[in-house]
Design a protein around this motif. Structure first.
Motif, PDB file in Angstrom:
ATOM      1  N   PRO A 248     -17.288  -9.307  -5.540  1.00  0.00           N
ATOM      2  CA  PRO A 248     -17.081  -8.781  -6.857  1.00  0.00           C
ATOM      3  C   PRO A 248     -16.982  -7.458  -6.776  1.00  0.00           C
ATOM      4  O   PRO A 248     -16.073  -7.224  -7.133  1.00  0.00           O
ATOM      5  N   LEU A 249     -16.525  -6.347  -6.225  1.00  0.00           N
ATOM      6  CA  LEU A 249     -15.881  -4.870  -5.956  1.00  0.00           C
ATOM      7  C   LEU A 249     -15.323  -5.242  -5.486  1.00  0.00           C
ATOM      8  O   LEU A 249     -13.583  -4.702  -6.186  1.00  0.00           O
ATOM      9  N   THR A 250     -14.592  -5.551  -4.704  1.00  0.00           N
ATOM     10  CA  THR A 250     -13.311  -5.911  -3.948  1.00  0.00           C
ATOM     11  C   THR A 250     -12.345  -6.298  -4.758  1.00  0.00           C
ATOM     12  O   THR A 250     -11.224  -6.369  -5.034  1.00  0.00           O
ATOM     13  N   ARG A 251     -12.693  -7.798  -5.449  1.00  0.00           N
ATOM     14  CA  ARG A 251     -12.055  -8.427  -5.895  1.00  0.00           C
ATOM     15  C   ARG A 251     -11.839  -7.495  -7.536  1.00  0.00           C
ATOM     16  O   ARG A 251     -11.138  -7.577  -7.799  1.00  0.00           O
ATOM     17  N   THR A 252     -12.603  -6.890  -7.846  1.00  0.00           N
ATOM     18  CA  THR A 252     -12.122  -6.035  -8.932  1.00  0.00           C
ATOM     19  C   THR A 252     -11.604  -4.956  -9.228  1.00  0.00           C
ATOM     20  O   THR A 252     -10.079  -4.933  -9.147  1.00  0.00           O
TER      21      THR A 252
ATOM     22  N   GLY B  13       3.482   4.338  -3.409  1.00  0.00           N
ATOM     23  CA  GLY B  13       3.001   3.793  -3.969  1.00  0.00           C
ATOM     24  C   GLY B  13       3.208   2.034  -3.847  1.00  0.00           C
ATOM     25  O   GLY B  13       2.524   1.011  -3.625  1.00  0.00           O
ATOM     26  N   PHE B  14       4.554   1.894  -2.888  1.00  0.00           N
ATOM     27  CA  PHE B  14       5.069   0.987  -3.639  1.00  0.00           C
ATOM     28  C   PHE B  14       4.525   0.041  -1.853  1.00  0.00           C
ATOM     29  O   PHE B  14       4.436  -0.977  -2.005  1.00  0.00           O
ATOM     30  N   LEU B  15       4.429   0.648  -0.958  1.00  0.00           N
ATOM     31  CA  LEU B  15       4.366   0.307  -0.161  1.00  0.00           C
ATOM     32  C   LEU B  15       2.191   0.469   0.754  1.00  0.00           C
ATOM     33  O   LEU B  15       1.996  -0.545   0.995  1.00  0.00           O
ATOM     34  N   SER B  16       1.754   0.918  -0.399  1.00  0.00           N
ATOM     35  CA  SER B  16      -0.096   1.360  -0.247  1.00  0.00           C
ATOM     36  C   SER B  16      -0.072  -0.485  -0.655  1.00  0.00           C
ATOM     37  O   SER B  16      -1.000  -1.136  -0.033  1.00  0.00           O
ATOM     38  N   PHE B  17       0.642  -1.241  -1.455  1.00  0.00           N
ATOM     39  CA  PHE B  17      -0.475  -1.830  -1.818  1.00  0.00           C
ATOM     40  C   PHE B  17      -0.144  -4.066  -0.894  1.00  0.00           C
ATOM     41  O   PHE B  17      -0.694  -4.013  -0.555  1.00  0.00           O
ATOM     42  N   PRO B  18       0.818  -3.799   0.020  1.00  0.00           N
ATOM     43  CA  PRO B  18       1.336  -4.412   0.948  1.00  0.00           C
ATOM     44  C   PRO B  18       0.103  -4.034   2.546  1.00  0.00           C
ATOM     45  O   PRO B  18      -0.548  -5.231   3.034  1.00  0.00           O
ATOM     46  N   LEU B  19      -0.358  -2.943   2.339  1.00  0.00           N
ATOM     47  CA  LEU B  19      -0.949  -2.021   3.251  1.00  0.00           C
ATOM     48  C   LEU B  19      -2.527  -3.380   3.359  1.00  0.00           C
ATOM     49  O   LEU B  19      -3.281  -3.633   3.828  1.00  0.00           O
ATOM     50  N   ILE B  20      -2.523  -2.604   0.901  1.00  0.00           N
ATOM     51  CA  ILE B  20      -4.077  -3.062   0.435  1.00  0.00           C
ATOM     52  C   ILE B  20      -4.108  -4.549   1.176  1.00  0.00           C
ATOM     53  O   ILE B  20      -5.385  -5.408   1.198  1.00  0.00           O
ATOM     54  N   LEU B  21      -3.269  -5.513   1.341  1.00  0.00           N
ATOM     55  CA  LEU B  21      -3.118  -6.754   0.971  1.00  0.00           C
ATOM     56  C   LEU B  21      -3.943  -6.734   1.896  1.00  0.00           C
ATOM     57  O   LEU B  21      -4.302  -7.964   3.302  1.00  0.00           O
ATOM     58  N   PHE B  22      -2.546  -6.631   3.390  1.00  0.00           N
ATOM     59  CA  PHE B  22      -2.999  -6.967   4.782  1.00  0.00           C
ATOM     60  C   PHE B  22      -4.605  -6.559   4.748  1.00  0.00           C
ATOM     61  O   PHE B  22      -5.017  -7.201   6.237  1.00  0.00           O
TER      62      PHE B  22
ATOM     63  N   MET C  63      -9.220  -5.142  -6.300  1.00  0.00           N
ATOM     64  CA  MET C  63      -7.826  -5.837  -5.825  1.00  0.00           C
ATOM     65  C   MET C  63      -6.542  -6.398  -7.567  1.00  0.00           C
ATOM     66  O   MET C  63      -5.272  -6.156  -7.387  1.00  0.00           O
ATOM     67  N   TRP C  64      -8.241  -6.706  -7.782  1.00  0.00           N
ATOM     68  CA  TRP C  64      -7.151  -6.271  -9.642  1.00  0.00           C
ATOM     69  C   TRP C  64      -6.531  -5.880 -10.414  1.00  0.00           C
ATOM     70  O   TRP C  64      -6.024  -5.748 -10.650  1.00  0.00           O
ATOM     71  N   LEU C  65      -7.535  -4.472 -10.103  1.00  0.00           N
ATOM     72  CA  LEU C  65      -7.241  -2.970 -10.822  1.00  0.00           C
ATOM     73  C   LEU C  65      -5.882  -2.485 -10.242  1.00  0.00           C
ATOM     74  O   LEU C  65      -4.851  -2.865 -10.424  1.00  0.00           O
ATOM     75  N   PHE C  66      -5.927  -2.913  -8.436  1.00  0.00           N
ATOM     76  CA  PHE C  66      -4.622  -3.024  -7.823  1.00  0.00           C
ATOM     77  C   PHE C  66      -3.541  -3.305  -8.194  1.00  0.00           C
ATOM     78  O   PHE C  66      -2.296  -2.758  -8.925  1.00  0.00           O
ATOM     79  N   ILE C  67      -3.686  -4.112  -8.747  1.00  0.00           N
ATOM     80  CA  ILE C  67      -2.198  -5.568  -9.107  1.00  0.00           C
ATOM     81  C   ILE C  67      -2.264  -5.058 -10.876  1.00  0.00           C
ATOM     82  O   ILE C  67      -1.143  -4.843 -10.544  1.00  0.00           O
ATOM     83  N   PHE C  68      -3.339  -4.643 -10.919  1.00  0.00           N
ATOM     84  CA  PHE C  68      -2.585  -3.896 -12.874  1.00  0.00           C
ATOM     85  C   PHE C  68      -2.304  -2.360 -12.332  1.00  0.00           C
ATOM     86  O   PHE C  68      -0.910  -2.275 -13.132  1.00  0.00           O
TER      87      PHE C  68
ATOM     88  N   ALA D  35     -15.007   2.400   0.148  1.00  0.00           N
ATOM     89  CA  ALA D  35     -15.050   2.796   1.424  1.00  0.00           C
ATOM     90  C   ALA D  35     -16.572   3.463   1.910  1.00  0.00           C
ATOM     91  O   ALA D  35     -16.722   3.044   3.186  1.00  0.00           O
ATOM     92  N   VAL D  36     -16.917   3.929   1.055  1.00  0.00           N
ATOM     93  CA  VAL D  36     -18.326   4.515   1.355  1.00  0.00           C
ATOM     94  C   VAL D  36     -19.587   3.157   1.989  1.00  0.00           C
ATOM     95  O   VAL D  36     -19.916   3.607   2.799  1.00  0.00           O
ATOM     96  N   VAL D  37     -19.854   2.713   0.681  1.00  0.00           N
ATOM     97  CA  VAL D  37     -20.109   0.820   0.845  1.00  0.00           C
ATOM     98  C   VAL D  37     -19.619   0.551   2.366  1.00  0.00           C
ATOM     99  O   VAL D  37     -20.741   0.307   2.968  1.00  0.00           O
ATOM    100  N   ALA D  38     -18.054   0.680   2.577  1.00  0.00           N
ATOM    101  CA  ALA D  38     -18.227  -0.936   3.600  1.00  0.00           C
ATOM    102  C   ALA D  38     -18.885  -0.365   4.886  1.00  0.00           C
ATOM    103  O   ALA D  38     -18.341  -0.538   5.592  1.00  0.00           O
TER     104      ALA D  38
END
Lengths: 725, 306
Positions: B103-107, B85-94, B109-114, B300-303
């Motif tokens: 808007p979707l990715t922003r949401t 879980g800890f490692l997934s955060f920098p990976l998603i930032l990368f 990211m904020w969700l992920f931060i929370f 992921a599906v949309v992208a």
């Protein structure tokens, strides 16, 4: 001679000329002529002894005479109520009252304490004399008669009732002066003496020194109440005092059962015993004869555990009992393969339930129309002490039960019928009261014992206190080690409740060993195992700092589920995992004693003093040599072990079963039966589910001495003591 | 979960993974013509690995739901949850090149931060609070049993007070005859002292009953400590000390028991609070995590499709 015996003499009593046969006592002469003389130690059906002196009268001599023993003489002038005579009586009563606990038990219950009535008549409210300095105490050991030595006035009426009237010779005087009192046998507590509970002493006693016990619920609300005269017609009540039976009248009733009617059910709690007068009954177990087996229903990652019932031939566990008979609370044992037997007239069942309030061990159903006596504890105690009944009980036991009882113990399974026949006339049934020592460590051994009823605690004296080695239920035996080795007794055996043992004398035991080498071999093997287990325990006790564990009972444990509280987030995953592994019935509660930062969770500790094993009505809970608890197939699910376990570590697991329909014979109905279970450490898996499911690495199964030794050394005990199964 | 030396391997593995991901990301971000993008090959790799970690982390809930499944010890899954879980955060930032996007990715990211912060908070709480629990609450019980235990404590307190008052009143009535007789033959001062002693016995009994009615009972009947002075250990100690002064020393053990009852209640209240803190963060963390996983899958599906 005849003319002398009937010759009359003339004398004057209180100014009235009276004529009585020669040899009549003054007391009787006065009574026959309507002149009352008070007395305490004298009653009509007993020989007078003149010890209380309350019946003193003035016969014109230097000292007053005790009218109960002094014979009337021709021309004698007797004054029974002059001022000085009354003063002398007053002083005597006052002296007796000074040591009498007023109101005594009898006065409180029925208001007819003869001494207190005399005192009231004489206007004595408080004695001028000092009270006794040293108390003489009470004796509560009998189930039916309460003894208050404080209230005894040493009138000897009880002694004469016991010895002269009933010819029992149990009661006598003991001590001198202030220490004088009545004693049972050689100054034993009444309950431990050879007293037959005929009640004669109690009905003879003028005060509250010997009274019937007023136990709550001593009346049976159902059945036909029998008149004491009817009871006395039954041979089993021979020699019992009618008054005593009258006092216990509603504690025994006659009950009639129709064929097919259930008399009592296994697992039910009760307080009565039954004696069959007419008809026959069948005794059986309706619980499935099987144990709880938990195993994975499929292999692999997603295996689920499932609990099911399995008999021992389908699923054998280590050290599973091979007993062919199931012990129950009746005169017969039940065969393991077909647990049903017949009870006949003269059979008694429900003794343990009645005496020790254990649950019923089996279901009893009337086979034909039956007439039975249902009785409470006080009446059963009277019966069990009655010589006629005891003889009948022993006869029944020798004829019907000794064989199955001996064969029920695997080591004796090979005994031949002729040798059992030899033992039949030689064994002795001996009863012991709760707390009574059967044999003591260090004594010379002269007998071998087989437990017939009740529970025996086997303990060893150690510096710092006794260590319990085992609890033995019906079918258990003890005393073989000392007889085999010729050494003194290695342990003390104590009756935990009302125990009856079959005593086999040393010479018969040795004869058995000589004739049956395989029995000798089995007994020697078991003796070695027991001695090794004792030695192992001794090492364990000596090698750990016991004082710190004893306080919490942790030393008693063999395996503990320990939670590291610094890691535990109290999420209860361990409890959920345990429930999941056992069909929703958790065998674990996340609560218990704390030691340092560790919580010893409530999960079977495999105690060295397994209190859970005390009281099982069918003796189905025992332990292996490894001390691990094993519940045998014939558990009836009464739940007594669960309530006895001080740590709440035994659970009742429900299972659906099909039973015979009591209304329509031959038809089956769906029902539920429970079986006792304790932590099985999830045997089918590498690790117990509670430990495996803990996400925080907080739960561990540990060996306590090693683990706590690590804690005390301030090292990480979990490092040196990896989780164990 | 306590994060200690037993996590060394996980820590090492994650540090290595992070170092590897960073060592690839730095040159990639520096040399990518349009800067690092999630749609680039490397961006997709970071996203896929990060999302795979997130999925693994999310499976812990399922693992807990079926505790007897033999799919690895739950503690192993918990360690994986924490470190992946800890490692997934920098990976998603990368993966996003440190951009939050539309808007979707922003949401997302904020969700992920929370989720990440709430997870860190949870890990910290699980690291420290059990120790506080252990050190400060020796009388803790099973959380679900707290209300039941509180009722038992109230009953116990009443029994203790009844017992104490009974003993006190019995003592007074037993001694009163003797003392009144002694007072009758004594001088005026002694007389007053003896009679005063008898009055004190009656008074103490009344005071104790009032203390039960006004302070102890309301405190034990209600959950929480704020409303009562007994909730404060120092004040409670002082109050019980005052009660002890009123009573003969032979009855002090009863007051000690009574004080223990109140202390247990205080600990139960504290346990209740700590329990809420220790497990309350999950009310934020778990729903947000599920939302994150759902939205992540949608992203992921949309992208990939469009």
């Amino acid at each position: 001679m005849s003319s002398n015996a009937t010759a009359s003499i003339q004398l004057t009593i209180d100014g009235t000329p009276v004529s009585v046969p020669a040899g009549t006592t003054i007391f009787d002469a006065a009574r026959l002529n309507g002149i009352p003389i008070p007395t305490l130690c004298h009653q009509q059906n007993e020989n007078p002894v003149g010890v209380c002196r309350v019946c003193v009268v003035d016969i014109g001599q230097r000292v007053y005479a005790a009218s109960c023993i002094r014979q009337a003489e021709a021309g004698m002038t007797v004054k029974t109520s002059t001022e000085p005579v009354l003063a002398a009586r007053h002083t005597l009563v006052e002296l007796l009252m000074s040591e009498h606990p007023s109101p005594c038990a009898r006065q409180q219950h029925s208001g007819d304490c003869e001494l207190e009535q005399l005192a009231a008549a004489a206007g004595i409210e408080q004695s001028r004399f000092p009270q006794r300095a040293a108390p003489r105490g009470k004796d509560d050991s009998s189930a039916v008669i309460a003894v208050d030595h404080e209230a005894c006035i040493l009138c000897d009426r009880c002694i004469r009732g016991c010895d002269d009237i009933r010819d029992n010779w149990v009661l006598a005087r003991r001590g001198k002066g202030y220490q004088a009192g009545i004693s049972f046998d050689n100054n034993l507590p009444m309950g431990e003496s050879s007293c037959v509970s005929c009640g004669e002493c109690m009905v003879s006693c003028p005060t509250g020194a010997l009274t019937t016990k007023r136990v709550v619920g001593t009346e049976l609300g159902r059945g036909e109440v029998l008149d004491p005269a009817e009871l006395l017609h039954l041979p089993i009540f021979e020699n019992v005092s009618g008054t005593f039976l009258e006092l216990n009248q509603k504690a025994v009733v006659k009950r009639r059962f129709r064929a097919g009617e259930v008399i009592c059910r296994e697992g039910e709690f009760g307080s009565t015993a039954f004696y069959i007068l007419e008809g026959t009954a069948e005794v059986f177990l309706s619980s499935p004869i099987a144990h709880v087996k938990t195993e994975g229903s499929s292999h692999g990652f997603f295996s689920r555990l499932k609990s099911m019932l399995a008999p021992r031939d389908e699923h054998a566990r280590s050290e599973e009992s091979a007993r062919p008979f199931i012990p129950i609370d009746a005169s017969v044992d039940l065969p393991y393969d077909n647990p049903i037997a017949q009870l006949n007239p003269g059979d008694l069942f429900g003794e343990m339930t009645c005496m020790s309030y254990y649950p019923r061990s089996a279901t009893v159903r009337a086979q034909t129309d039956c007439v039975m006596l249902e009785m409470l504890r006080n009446v059963l105690d009277i019966l069990q002490r009655n010589k006629t009944f005891r003889a009948q009980l022993e006869r029944n036991y020798r004829q019907r039960a000794l064989d199955s009882h001996l064969r029920g113990v695997p080591v004796f399974a090979t005994l031949t019928p002729d040798f059992i026949g030899h033992l039949r006339d030689r064994v002795e049934l001996v009863r012991f009261n709760p707390g009574q020592v059967i044999c003591r460590q260090g004594e010379v051994a002269d007998s071998f014992y087989l437990v017939r009823i009740g529970f025996v605690k086997v303990s060893e004296e150690r510096p710092g206190g006794d260590l319990v080695l085992a609890y033995l239920a019906r079918g258990g035996y003890f005393g073989e080690i000392a007889l085999l080795t010729g050494s003194p007794r290695t342990a003390t055996c104590t009756a935990l409740d009302h125990v009856e043992v079959v005593r086999i004398a040393g010479e018969d035991f040795r004869l058995m060993l000589d004739r049956f080498p395989e029995v000798r071999h089995s007994l020697e093997t078991i003796a070695h195992e027991r001695l090794d287990a004792n030695r192992l325990r001794a090492t364990q006790v000596q090698n750990v700092p016991i004082d710190q564990f004893l306080a919490n009972g942790l030393m008693e444990a063999q395996s503990l589920l320990v939670l590291d509280l610094d890691r535990c987030t109290r999420c209860d995953q361990c409890v959920r995992a345990c429930a999941d592994a056992h069909d929703g019935v958790s065998r674990l509660v996340r609560e218990g004693v704390r030691f340092d930062k560790y919580l010893v969770a409530t999960s079977c500790r495999q105690c060295r003093d397994p209190l859970c094993m005390v009281g099982c009505p069918v003796g189905s809970i025992r332990r292996r040599n490894s001390l691990e608890v094993i519940i045998e197939d014939w558990c009836i699910g009464c739940g007594l072990c669960a309530s006895n376990c001080p740590y709440g570590n035994i659970n009742l697991h429900p299972f659906p079963v099909e039973l015979d329909d009591p209304v329509m014979p031959g038809r089956k109905i769906a029902s539920t039966r429970v079986k006792a279970t304790s932590c099985d450490l999830c045997h089918d898996h590498e690790e117990p589910s509670c430990v495996y499911a803990c996400p925080h690495d907080a739960a561990h199964r540990v060996n306590p001495p090693e683990f706590f030794a690590g804690v005390l050394k301030q090292s990480n005990p979990l490092k040196s003591n990896p989780p164990k199964r | 979960m306590l994060i200690d030396a037993t996590h060394r391997k996980w820590f090492g593995g994650c540090a290595l993974g992070l170092a590897l991901a960073t060592s690839v990301y730095v040159p990639y971000s520096l040399h990518a013509p349009q800067g690092p993008k999630g749609s680039s090959s490397l961006g997709l790799v970071y996203g896929s690995v990060g999302f795979a970690f997130m999925l693994f982390v999310g499976v812990l809930g399922l693992r807990k739901k079926f505790p007897v499944w033999r799919v690895g010890r739950a503690s192993w899954w918990m360690r994986g949850h924490l470190w992946f879980g800890f490692l997934s955060f920098p990976l998603i930032l990368f993966h996003g090149g440190f951009h939050f996007g539309g808007p979707l990715t922003r949401t997302l990211m904020w969700l992920f931060i929370f989720v990440f912060i709430s997870g860190l908070l949870g890990a910290a709480l699980q690291h420290f609070i059990p120790r506080i629990h252990t050190a400060q609450l020796p009388m803790e019980t099973i959380y679900e049993q707290i209300d039941r235990v509180r009722v038992q404590l109230a009953t116990e307190a009443r029994q203790l007070v009844d017992e104490t008052c009974g003993a006190l009143e019995g003592e007074v009535s037993r001694s009163s005859e003797r003392q009144r007789a002694a007072a009758a033959g004594a001088g005026v001062t002694a007389n007053l002292t003896i009679l005063f002693g008898l009055q004190i016995g009656d008074q103490a009994s009344n005071e104790l009953r009032q203390f039960l009615e006004n302070e102890i009972q309301p405190y034990l009947d209600r959950a929480g400590t704020r409303a009562s002075r007994l909730g404060n250990p120092a004040q409670a100690r002082a109050m019980f000390q005052q009660v002890r002064v009123l009573l003969p020393p032979t009855l002090h053990p009863n007051i000690d028991d009574l004080e223990n009852v109140c202390e247990e209640k205080r600990q139960l209240d504290q346990q209740s609070q700590l329990h809420k803190v220790l497990h309350g963060w999950l009310l934020v963390h778990v729903p947000l995590s599920y939302a994150l996983l759902l939205l992540g899958a949608w992203h992921a599906v949309v992208a990939l499709k469009f």
